[in-house]
Design a protein around this motif. Structure first.
Motif, PDB file in Angstrom:
ATOM      1  N   SER C  80       8.878  -3.793  10.022  1.00  0.00           N
ATOM      2  CA  SER C  80       8.516  -3.734   8.602  1.00  0.00           C
ATOM      3  C   SER C  80       7.435  -2.700   8.368  1.00  0.00           C
ATOM      4  O   SER C  80       6.622  -2.425   9.255  1.00  0.00           O
ATOM      5  CB  SER C  80       8.032  -5.106   8.139  1.00  0.00           C
ATOM      6  N   ILE C  81       7.443  -2.143   7.186  1.00  0.00           N
ATOM      7  CA  ILE C  81       6.431  -1.166   6.791  1.00  0.00           C
ATOM      8  C   ILE C  81       5.938  -1.527   5.399  1.00  0.00           C
ATOM      9  O   ILE C  81       6.748  -1.851   4.519  1.00  0.00           O
ATOM     10  CB  ILE C  81       6.998   0.267   6.713  1.00  0.00           C
ATOM     11  N   ARG C  82       4.626  -1.463   5.218  1.00  0.00           N
ATOM     12  CA  ARG C  82       4.066  -1.573   3.867  1.00  0.00           C
ATOM     13  C   ARG C  82       3.182  -0.354   3.674  1.00  0.00           C
ATOM     14  O   ARG C  82       2.326  -0.063   4.515  1.00  0.00           O
ATOM     15  CB  ARG C  82       3.191  -2.829   3.712  1.00  0.00           C
ATOM     16  N   VAL C  83       3.409   0.364   2.627  1.00  0.00           N
ATOM     17  CA  VAL C  83       2.586   1.536   2.299  1.00  0.00           C
ATOM     18  C   VAL C  83       1.928   1.270   0.951  1.00  0.00           C
ATOM     19  O   VAL C  83       2.630   1.057  -0.047  1.00  0.00           O
ATOM     20  CB  VAL C  83       3.455   2.807   2.244  1.00  0.00           C
ATOM     21  N   LEU C  84       0.599   1.239   0.958  1.00  0.00           N
ATOM     22  CA  LEU C  84      -0.173   0.895  -0.242  1.00  0.00           C
ATOM     23  C   LEU C  84       0.294  -0.441  -0.795  1.00  0.00           C
ATOM     24  O   LEU C  84       0.389  -0.650  -2.000  1.00  0.00           O
ATOM     25  CB  LEU C  84      -0.040   1.998  -1.309  1.00  0.00           C
ATOM     26  N   GLY C  85       0.616  -1.336   0.110  1.00  0.00           N
ATOM     27  CA  GLY C  85       1.020  -2.692  -0.263  1.00  0.00           C
ATOM     28  C   GLY C  85       2.451  -2.828  -0.723  1.00  0.00           C
ATOM     29  O   GLY C  85       2.878  -3.920  -1.096  1.00  0.00           O
ATOM     30  N   GLU C  86       3.204  -1.715  -0.750  1.00  0.00           N
ATOM     31  CA  GLU C  86       4.580  -1.777  -1.243  1.00  0.00           C
ATOM     32  C   GLU C  86       5.538  -1.301  -0.158  1.00  0.00           C
ATOM     33  O   GLU C  86       5.126  -0.702   0.828  1.00  0.00           O
ATOM     34  CB  GLU C  86       4.746  -0.861  -2.474  1.00  0.00           C
ATOM     35  N   PRO C  88       8.177   1.334   1.360  1.00  0.00           N
ATOM     36  CA  PRO C  88       8.212   2.796   1.212  1.00  0.00           C
ATOM     37  C   PRO C  88       9.238   3.263   0.177  1.00  0.00           C
ATOM     38  O   PRO C  88       9.144   4.369  -0.340  1.00  0.00           O
ATOM     39  CB  PRO C  88       8.622   3.283   2.616  1.00  0.00           C
ATOM     40  N   GLN C  89      10.222   2.414  -0.128  1.00  0.00           N
ATOM     41  CA  GLN C  89      11.224   2.804  -1.123  1.00  0.00           C
ATOM     42  C   GLN C  89      10.684   2.690  -2.544  1.00  0.00           C
ATOM     43  O   GLN C  89      11.266   3.227  -3.479  1.00  0.00           O
ATOM     44  CB  GLN C  89      12.461   1.896  -1.027  1.00  0.00           C
ATOM     45  N   ASP C  90       9.571   1.963  -2.675  1.00  0.00           N
ATOM     46  CA  ASP C  90       9.061   1.703  -4.015  1.00  0.00           C
ATOM     47  C   ASP C  90       8.526   2.982  -4.662  1.00  0.00           C
ATOM     48  O   ASP C  90       7.694   3.678  -4.082  1.00  0.00           O
ATOM     49  CB  ASP C  90       7.948   0.664  -3.930  1.00  0.00           C
ATOM     50  N   VAL C  91       8.983   3.264  -5.844  1.00  0.00           N
ATOM     51  CA  VAL C  91       8.619   4.520  -6.507  1.00  0.00           C
ATOM     52  C   VAL C  91       7.142   4.519  -6.908  1.00  0.00           C
ATOM     53  O   VAL C  91       6.476   5.550  -6.845  1.00  0.00           O
ATOM     54  CB  VAL C  91       9.529   4.730  -7.726  1.00  0.00           C
ATOM     55  N   THR C  92       6.621   3.367  -7.294  1.00  0.00           N
ATOM     56  CA  THR C  92       5.230   3.326  -7.773  1.00  0.00           C
ATOM     57  C   THR C  92       4.244   3.653  -6.648  1.00  0.00           C
ATOM     58  O   THR C  92       3.195   4.249  -6.891  1.00  0.00           O
ATOM     59  CB  THR C  92       4.883   1.952  -8.369  1.00  0.00           C
ATOM     60  N   ALA C  93       4.581   3.258  -5.431  1.00  0.00           N
ATOM     61  CA  ALA C  93       3.678   3.564  -4.307  1.00  0.00           C
ATOM     62  C   ALA C  93       3.568   5.082  -4.108  1.00  0.00           C
ATOM     63  O   ALA C  93       2.523   5.594  -3.709  1.00  0.00           O
ATOM     64  CB  ALA C  93       4.195   2.908  -3.038  1.00  0.00           C
ATOM     65  N   LYS C  94       4.654   5.797  -4.378  1.00  0.00           N
ATOM     66  CA  LYS C  94       4.666   7.237  -4.134  1.00  0.00           C
ATOM     67  C   LYS C  94       3.768   7.988  -5.101  1.00  0.00           C
ATOM     68  O   LYS C  94       3.476   9.168  -4.897  1.00  0.00           O
ATOM     69  CB  LYS C  94       6.099   7.770  -4.252  1.00  0.00           C
ATOM     70  N   GLN C  95       3.354   7.309  -6.156  1.00  0.00           N
ATOM     71  CA  GLN C  95       2.463   7.944  -7.123  1.00  0.00           C
ATOM     72  C   GLN C  95       1.164   8.394  -6.471  1.00  0.00           C
ATOM     73  O   GLN C  95       0.554   9.379  -6.891  1.00  0.00           O
ATOM     74  CB  GLN C  95       2.172   6.934  -8.243  1.00  0.00           C
TER      75      GLN C  95
END
Lengths: 453, 328, 316
Positions: C80-86, C88-95
């Motif tokens: 599992s991966i969480r990036v900025l709590g989301e 990696p597919q989550d668009v809001t994290a990429k902001q």
């Protein structure tokens, strides 16, 4: 969302401009639109010149833009994936739908620019040609070709009873010989008889006559220039004139009788007074073939039609280009979808094949109905497996995509027929509907696809 | 000798690269399948002796060949320049002329291989088409279903074999499928000679119309000419621009006789354009085969000279352009 | 570890995790779904806020694959991966993420200004902010003079600079850099490091993958060393590199007699011959000193840069 979609659309359009694709296309289109009318000659009359300009020239331009649209849209996403440029976009806060829609709008913007260019050039060429013609010719053209005429067809011949009767006789005859018929063969027999009956009803021998009724709809614009168009040929096939009389009546006040030689062939025209018919009336038309002449045969589906001026040519051209724009929008959605699934060359191949099958599948339907290869009285050959499978696939594809790809406005435009607002809305609805499905499927796949090897 | 070896190496590389493109296999298979299916779908009942099947086969050969030639030429050079492999090759003691010529030769090989497949398919398709067969007992129209089915199945069988080889021996699928296809077509060609139209064993007789071969050769020459044009253009233009130009040149060449006057009276400009633009009608002579007609080998020879001269002239222009092109 | 990293290490940091990766596995498969390459084989690592984590390893160790999984470009086969709590597919994290790939795949028909504008628009930046940042970034990477030339005409180093600029346009909270200094001249390398340090001082986090060990050592707080898809060593730079059983002492040069007496005393105490040599500065420091003292004219032409963009070091 709109900002991101516009950003991707601007990028796509910029790419098309800076790769000189747009410029190259514009040059090619200009060459075609100027060169083709100079070299392709119709019958030499102003009407045929205009017809060549509108049908062949615009048709070629449409074909070129269509090929370019397919190529560009197939490359839209597939090349970005192959060259890994999409990586830097995919890691930004932009949804796959936004990328897809942005690419699509970019291609649409390019199409819009090209169509405006084509429209302006065609209008300019027409204006230049018209200047050299005399006023009478200009007036005739403005009534026949450079106009938007509403077409009102005649009531179809009632062949129902005769069709059923002859169909039963045919089946009984086959049974008497001890043979059975399959569903396919019965369909073919019915089609053959229908075709034969329509042809028989369409023939008028010397000394005989034929009548038609045309129902004027309530929405028709009356008080405008109108004419009766007639499509008939001599039975022998040679183009020559035939003597006959035409009687037209609409209510008790309007009657017209014309006795004259009318040249056999398509495109005969009888102008009528502007107030000859009213809304909701029925126009009765009767043709009497003079004795001593030869038999003539009318077009079974469109022997006569009433054309009433509905709108101007400029409006018709605009709507026609709008319909073409809708077609191109659908093609580009098709190409983008193919490019999402496959590499660029494979996507181009798949999209071209599907589009080609969709556009030509219609002719399978037409040949199915006409069925000239099975004369009445001869039991049709059973359908082969290849034929059955191919027909099912092609007709199925035609039913799905035909309504979209059969939006052909050029034939109407070049014949002065109305391209209605309804047909534009229909085209837009088809585009929105199909494109939504393609967008949905493509974006689902794109979101599940790994964008970095 | 070194230069010759270089030429051979680069030619081989170009050919291998081209036949490893999935689109090449797709186009070849589509051409063969459509050619094979035509006589089995068209229900002619008037004893046309396979004319429709023959004309369709030759038309598919031309049409799909055009895509093969133009796309292969466009993408081969343009892609190499774009990806940087051209600069890696040209930084070696390889002349630009040799590089371009080897590209042309490699693509020519590919076109030849494609044309061989298309020609075999057309020959067999014409054989499959129905003939009026009359014996002492009965008469009727007979389609050679056996040969037809074998021909239709050949591309799929080739892909099946290539799939197995890819699975067990990790051989590249696309190029393997193409090479296996050639072998299978030859086998079908040979095997069909041992059977008559009704599928019964008989003495060996291929029963094909060999007069189709000159028509097929003419089409191959046209494809070579187009390949030379596309290659020369792609020395300067990108893939898309080259494809559009090739499309335009093809349309112009097809209507060359009509637009620029053919053999009739024409202006100086028309005459110049007529000479410069390749006239594809010279290479389309399917109508000459109607009613038992032949295409004389002398005509094929003249067409060969025309194609050779035109290709050479185009390549010279391409070379001159390529010599001064920036390769990054 | 350099003084820069030491200074940050002694400060207090928030404990929010920017990246949480647990049991990450990535298996590449062929057309028949048979496993071909096990690029990442069960790795666990975290990245906290305000730290620079270096991802090291030889070619084919799984660094780039790991980074691509962090960015959602590849999907993990397991873990599992969480990036900025989301996710990696989550668009809001990429902001709030900036990414510089190893090879800058930019649109060759765009100019640097247009490139930054395009990516800025994808981040939803307002026009005024976008324009201001674009000018600052172009100045920072030394491309103001080439701002309106198409990227397709650039050298690799210039493309790299554009790539770096686009990674910073959104003032990211998490910056992922794959070989950031590849193709850059020493002043530009220094500037990249200064930028990283400035961002970290503001609480941002950076994941840095590089083969240039000196660069990694000088800026990173923690290291993760991969080999064959597995973590072989992980920890702070200080902990990993300190040889706790040895000491080095730096003193000014002494007269020969005092030096001799000192050596004798040391020999008696430690029982072995001490190693004495002049300390040396690193080549980067030396190079920069030479450049700075080279003449009275400032650096001009390609590569001249004016320091860090103001919005990145918090002065705007």
């Amino acid at each position: 969302m709109i900002g991101r979609v516009l950003a991707v659309a601007t990028l796509t359009l910029r790419g098309a401009v800076r790769s000189r694709a747009l410029f190259g296309l514009a040059v090619l289109l200009l060459f075609l639109m100027i060169g083709l009318p100079m070299t392709v000659k119709g019958s030499g009359s102003p009407a045929s010149d205009v017809n060549v300009l509108l049908y062949y020239t615009l048709g070629c331009a449409w074909a070129v833009i269509m090929v370019a649209t397919l190529l560009l849209s197939c490359a839209g996403i597939s090349r970005d994936i192959e060259q890994e440029k999409i990586r830097l976009v995919a890691v930004k806060p932009v949804r796959k739908t936004e990328i897809w829609l942005g690419k699509w709008f970019g291609v649409l913007a390019m199409n819009a620019v090209l169509l405006v260019f084509v429209g302006v050039t065609v209008s300019g060429l027409l204006s230049w040609k018209i200047r050299s013609w005399d006023p009478a010719t200009k007036k005739r053209l403005r009534q026949t070709v450079l106009v938007a005429n509403r077409t009102i067809p005649h009531r179809p011949d009632d062949i129902g009873e005769d069709l059923e009767r002859m169909y039963e006789i045919e089946l009984d005859s086959i049974k008497e010989h001890g043979r059975e018929t399959s569903a396919f063969q019965r369909k073919r027999i019915r089609g053959s008889i229908r075709h034969a009956l329509l042809t028989a009803y369409s023939q008028v021998s010397p000394g005989n006559g034929k009548a038609w009724q045309i129902d004027i709809p309530r929405a028709a614009k009356v008080g405008e220039p109108m004419a009766l168009h007639i499509n008939f040929s001599p039975l022998s096939g040679e183009i020559r004139s035939e003597r006959g009389s035409w009687s037209l009546s609409a209510g008790s006040d309007s009657e017209l009788v014309i006795e004259d030689r009318i040249v056999a062939g398509m495109g005969n025209r009888i102008p009528l007074p502007d107030d000859f018919v009213s809304r909701g009336q029925t126009l009765s038309v009767r043709f009497e073939n003079a004795t001593g002449g030869s038999s003539v045969v009318f077009d079974p589906e469109a022997a006569i039609e009433l054309r009433i001026r509905e709108s101007s040519f400029a409006r018709n051209l605009f709507f026609s280009l709008l319909v073409i724009f809708c077609q191109l929008a659908l093609l580009s959605a098709f190409g983008l979808a193919a490019g999402t699934f496959f590499s660029f060359p494979v996507a181009t191949f798949v999209a071209t094949v599907l589009v080609f099958l969709s556009m030509t599948g219609h002719y399978f339907v037409v040949s199915e109905k006409s069925d000239v290869l099975s004369p009445v009285g001869v039991q049709p050959r059973e359908q082969s497996v290849f034929h059955a499978v191919g027909e099912t696939l092609v007709l199925g594809l035609e039913r799905i995509s035909g309504p979209a790809l059969r939006l052909n406005s050029l034939v109407k435009l070049s014949n002065g027929l109305l391209v209605s607002l309804g047909s534009v809305f229909h085209a837009m609805l088809v585009v929105i509907g199909y494109s939504a499905v393609l967008t949905f499927i493509s974006c689902i796949y794109l979101s599940r696809r790994e964008l970095a090897a | 000798m070194v230069a010759f070896n270089q030429l051979l190496t680069l030619t081989r590389l170009t050919a291998v690269e081209a036949i490893r493109q999935p689109i090449f296999l797709l186009l070849t298979n589509a051409c063969i399948v459509l050619t094979a299916v035509m006589p089995m779908v068209l229900l002619h009942q008037f004893g046309e002796e396979g004319k429709l099947a023959r004309d369709s086969g030759l038309a598919f050969h031309f049409l799909f060949g055009l895509f093969v030639a133009s796309y292969a030429a466009c993408s081969s050079l343009a892609r190499e320049i774009g990806s940087g492999t051209a600069s890696a090759v040209l930084s070696k003691p390889v002349s630009r002329s040799g590089f371009l010529i080897s590209k042309f030769l490699g693509l020519g090989l590919v076109i030849f291989a494609f044309s061989a497949c298309a020609c075999m398919s057309t020959l067999m398709s014409e054989r499959v088409a129905e003939r009026l067969a009359v014996t002492s007992n009965a008469g009727g129209y007979v389609i050679d279903w056996q040969t037809g089915w074998l021909l239709v199945c050949a591309p799929f069988a080739a892909m099946g074999v290539a799939g197995l080889l890819n699975y067990y021996r990790r051989q590249p699928f696309v190029s393997t499928a193409f090479l296996v296809l050639i072998v299978l077509l030859l086998i079908v060609f040979g095997v069909s000679g041992w059977f008559d139209r009704s599928g019964n064993l008989s003495s060996f007789d291929l029963r094909v119309q060999w007069r189709i071969i000159p028509a097929s050769i003419l089409i191959t020459l046209a494809l070579i000419v187009l390949c030379a044009i596309a290659l020369s253009l792609s020395a300067r233009l990108g893939t898309f621009a080259t494809l559009v130009c090739c499309f335009g040149i093809f349309v112009l060449g097809l209507l060359s006789d009509y637009w620029f006057g053919g053999t009739g009276e024409r202006s100086a400009v028309s005459g110049l354009l007529y000479a410069l633009i390749p006239n594809w009608q010279h290479f389309w002579r399917a109508d000459a085969l109607a009613a038992g007609g032949l295409i004389p080998w002398s005509y094929v020879g003249r067409a060969l000279v025309y194609a050779g001269t035109y290709s050479a002239a185009t390549l010279v222009l391409g070379l001159l352009s390529f010599r001064t092109a920036d390769i990054r | 570890m350099t003084s820069e990293a030491v200074d940050r290490d002694e400060g207090s940091h928030e404990t929010a995790l920017m990246i949480e990766a647990e049991g990450l596995v990535k298996v590449f498969r062929d057309f028949w779904r048979r496993p071909k390459v096990r690029a990442v084989d069960g790795i666990d690592f975290n990245v906290g806020s305000g730290e620079i984590v270096g991802l090291l390893g030889p070619n084919g160790s799984g660094k780039s694959t790991t980074i691509k999984m962090l960015l959602g470009l590849l999907f993990p086969s397991a873990g599992s991966i969480r990036v900025l709590g989301e996710s990696p597919q989550d668009v809001t994290a990429k902001q709030r993420i900036g990414y510089l790939p190893e090879i800058s795949d930019l649109y060759s028909f765009l100019t640097p200004r247009e490139t930054l504008d395009f990516y800025g628009r994808l981040f939803g930046l307002k026009r005024k902010i976008r324009r201001s940042r674009i000018e600052q970034l172009l100045e920072m990477v030394g491309l103001t003079h080439a701002a309106d030339r198409q990227v397709g005409e650039f050298s690799m180093g210039m493309k790299r600079r554009v790539g770096l600029a686009q990674a910073l346009v959104n003032d990211p909270l998490l910056l992922i850099l794959d070989e950031p200094t590849a193709g850059l001249d020493p002043p530009a390398c220094r500037q990249v490091k200064d930028t990283m340090l400035a961002m970290v001082r503001r609480g941002k986090s950076i994941v840095l993958s590089s083969h240039l060990l000196a660069d990694v050592e000088s800026v990173c707080d923690r290291l993760v060393i991969l080999h064959n898809g597995r973590i072989r060593a992980q920890g702070s730079v200080k902990d990993l590199l300190t040889q706790s059983d040895r000491l080095s002492v730096t003193i000014p040069v002494l007269p020969p007699e005092k030096m001799k007496a000192l050596l004798h005393a040391l020999r008696d105490h430690i029982g072995e011959e001490p190693q004495i040599e002049h300390p040396s500065m690193d080549l980067e420091r030396f190079f920069l000193d030479v450049i700075e003292h080279a003449g009275d004219s400032p650096l001009t032409g390609a590569g001249h840069h004016e320091g860090i963009a103001r919005y990145l070091d918090g002065t705007e």
